[in-house]
Design an enzyme around this catalytic site. Sequence first.
Site, PDB file in Angstrom:
ATOM      1  N   CYS A   1       0.757  -1.061   0.062  1.00 57.12           N
ATOM      2  CA  CYS A   1       0.004   0.076  -0.013  1.00 57.12           C
ATOM      3  C   CYS A   1       0.826   1.200  -0.031  1.00 57.12           C
ATOM      4  O   CYS A   1       1.403   1.690   0.897  1.00 57.12           O
ATOM      5  CB  CYS A   1      -0.860  -0.073   1.280  1.00 57.12           C
TER       6      CYS A   1
ATOM      7  N   CYS B   1      -0.708   4.305   1.864  1.00 61.59           N
ATOM      8  CA  CYS B   1      -0.569   4.094   3.393  1.00 61.59           C
ATOM      9  C   CYS B   1       0.985   4.602   3.670  1.00 61.59           C
ATOM     10  O   CYS B   1       1.222   5.122   4.757  1.00 61.59           O
ATOM     11  CB  CYS B   1      -0.737   2.537   3.815  1.00 61.59           C
ATOM     12  N   ASP B   2       1.841   3.701   2.953  1.00 64.78           N
ATOM     13  CA  ASP B   2       3.297   3.949   3.663  1.00 64.78           C
ATOM     14  C   ASP B   2       4.116   4.644   2.932  1.00 64.78           C
ATOM     15  O   ASP B   2       5.336   4.709   3.200  1.00 64.78           O
ATOM     16  CB  ASP B   2       3.884   2.251   3.660  1.00 64.78           C
TER      17      ASP B   2
END
Length: 328
Positions: free
Chosen positions: A147, A150-151
């Site tokens: 992701c 997300c990261d």
Amino acid sequence: MSGASVPEKVVIIGSGPAGWTAAIYAARANLHPLVFEGAISADSEMIPGGQLMFTTEVENYPGFPEGIGGLEMMKAFRDQAQRFGVRIKSANVEKVDLSKRPFAVTDSEGETIQSHAVIIATGASANWLGLPSEEHFRKAGLGVTACATCDGAFPRFRDAPVAVIGGGDSAMEEALYMTKFSDPVYVVHRRDELRASKIMQERVLKHEKIKVLWNSVPEEVLGNNTNGVTAMRLKNVSTGETSEVEIRGFFLAIGHTPNTRFLGGQLDLDEKGYIKLKDPYRSTTNVEGVFAAGDVVDSVYRQAITAAGMGCKAAIDAERWLAEQGIE
Ligand code: NAP
């Protein structure tokens, strides 16, 4: 847990943002929900807490100006549900019988529970290549993730080379997203033609920071426990040659699999295996009394915030439906 003769009003299967949000709303509506949060086991389709448990930092969920760890966030969701008396069973649901009401839900401990309404929020699981090194660095939070949204903004990826694996729209999106932070961004694709839509392909192919490595499959993620991922070993499938490419991040975008196996074909699914909603603005499925929310119905957005919103809708839909049935 109620005995077999007293059906639950609503059982919620799944414990990601959709499941916990549905649980909070259902509990506050006095439905006394029972949540199957899943159990950690090697052959389990899903894990308690869902995909956020693999996410180190969540920076795009409103209300957390400093960001929040994925694990910490799911604990907060769970704690909030418990505060309203939600009952939790740490077991996987192995099968359901949706052919008659009340529905039957059988878990991995062999217990069968009856429920008037069921909310399915079992999410989807990112597909991984299955390399031991991939798993090692993913679990250690040292540069392997599925992701980028997300990261991707972590310091370790700043101005550093990263790789995105896959040739579909997700891979294009993740690669374009990573150009905000990283340079170069390699797209590693196993064929000589991308699967992604033409518009996404064009954006990727003309981007100066992105380099597509065609006909290539990762054989190993290289690195160590101090520095995390430092390189990948690629095999060119047309020439058989292997090469090492320096990277700091290894992003998987090779598709997701919705966690619907336990349904045994009793709900309508779309062509990709996601639960088909009867009405796209609601959470109703083709079986009356069964509602679905979160990534198990969503192959497009797949965000914690969208899943939570859908969980809220499912609880409200279930509450209204139960009231119509005279079950309050
Ligand atoms: P996808 O379209 O199924 O693409 C998966 C990609 O991963 C394919 O290129 C596939 O290669 C590759 N792949 C699969 N298994 C692999 C393996 N073991 N090793 C190496 N490569 C592997 O999945 P997606 O990109 O997640 O997209 C899912 C759906 O969501 C699609 O319908 C997509 O259009 C949609 N979506 C849309 C947007 C958007 O419109 N902005 C964004 C994201 C997703 P092959 O091509 O060789 O099969």
